[in-house]
Design a protein around this motif. Structure first.
Motif, PDB file in Angstrom:
ATOM      1  N   SER A  74       0.815  -1.214   0.000  1.00 51.93           N
ATOM      2  CA  SER A  74       0.000   0.000   0.000  1.00 51.93           C
ATOM      3  C   SER A  74       0.851   1.267   0.000  1.00 51.93           C
ATOM      4  N   GLU A  75       2.070   1.207   0.543  1.00 54.25           N
ATOM      5  CA  GLU A  75       2.949   2.388   0.568  1.00 54.25           C
ATOM      6  C   GLU A  75       4.262   2.131  -0.164  1.00 54.25           C
ATOM      7  N   ASN A  76       4.376   0.971  -0.807  1.00 59.94           N
ATOM      8  CA  ASN A  76       5.635   0.571  -1.434  1.00 59.94           C
ATOM      9  C   ASN A  76       6.763   0.590  -0.406  1.00 59.94           C
ATOM     10  N   GLY A  77       6.452   0.210   0.834  1.00 57.99           N
ATOM     11  CA  GLY A  77       7.424   0.199   1.923  1.00 57.99           C
ATOM     12  C   GLY A  77       7.973  -1.191   2.155  1.00 57.99           C
ATOM     13  N   VAL A  78       8.912  -1.279   3.084  1.00 63.04           N
ATOM     14  CA  VAL A  78       9.545  -2.552   3.422  1.00 63.04           C
ATOM     15  C   VAL A  78       9.630  -2.673   4.944  1.00 63.04           C
ATOM     16  N   VAL A  79       9.137  -3.789   5.477  1.00 66.48           N
ATOM     17  CA  VAL A  79       9.259  -4.105   6.892  1.00 66.48           C
ATOM     18  C   VAL A  79      10.463  -5.040   7.032  1.00 66.48           C
ATOM     19  N   ILE A  80      11.348  -4.718   7.987  1.00 67.15           N
ATOM     20  CA  ILE A  80      12.577  -5.496   8.181  1.00 67.15           C
ATOM     21  C   ILE A  80      12.660  -5.916   9.642  1.00 67.15           C
ATOM     22  N   PHE A  81      12.926  -7.197   9.873  1.00 62.66           N
ATOM     23  CA  PHE A  81      13.129  -7.722  11.227  1.00 62.66           C
ATOM     24  C   PHE A  81      14.530  -8.323  11.304  1.00 62.66           C
ATOM     25  N   VAL A  82      15.340  -7.799  12.220  1.00 62.87           N
ATOM     26  CA  VAL A  82      16.732  -8.222  12.347  1.00 62.87           C
ATOM     27  C   VAL A  82      16.955  -8.830  13.725  1.00 62.87           C
TER      28      VAL A  82
END
Length: 123
Positions: A74-82
């Motif tokens: 929906s926002e062309n975003g990226v969720v990252i979990f490290v």
């Protein structure tokens, strides 16, 4: 570039910058960005950078163990979990940590860190 590549490149750049020049992290955040660091919240690039540059250690080295990424269409975003290990000063016993980033695309098309949540994994 895929969301996985965007996330992995961000993580590599973020921790390399954090470990060598924490003040350089300011360009990765925007004025609406939010950091939650061990339960404390900071908003805006200036406040976030001030917190990160005043942490009570001289040397730090991040070792990424896992980096999971998901797209936000929906926002062309990226969720990252490290998840990873943190070596602080001359201590040879690494601290385990977890960190979540949400990258959002800015008006110029570049990504910036909208949300950042950090926790040490202690006992």
């Amino acid at each position: 570039m895929s969301f996985q590549q965007i996330g992995e490149q961000f993580v590599q750049h973020y921790y390399a910058t954090f470990d060598t020049n924490r003040a350089g992290l300011a360009t990765l955040y925007g004025e609406t960005s939010m950091l939650t660091f061990e339960g404390e919240q900071f908003q805006g690039a200036q406040n976030i950078t001030q917190k990160l540059t005043t942490l009570q250690f001289q040397k730090v080295q991040h070792q990424v163990v896992k980096c999971d990424c998901q797209p936000n269409p929906s926002e062309n975003g990226v969720v990252i979990f490290v998840t990873g290990k943190l070596l602080v000063d001359d201590n040879q016993n690494p601290l385990m940590f977890a960190q979540v980033f949400y990258l959002k695309q800015g008006p110029s098309g570049n990504y910036f860190c909208q949300n950042d949540m950090f926790r040490l994994n202690i006992g």
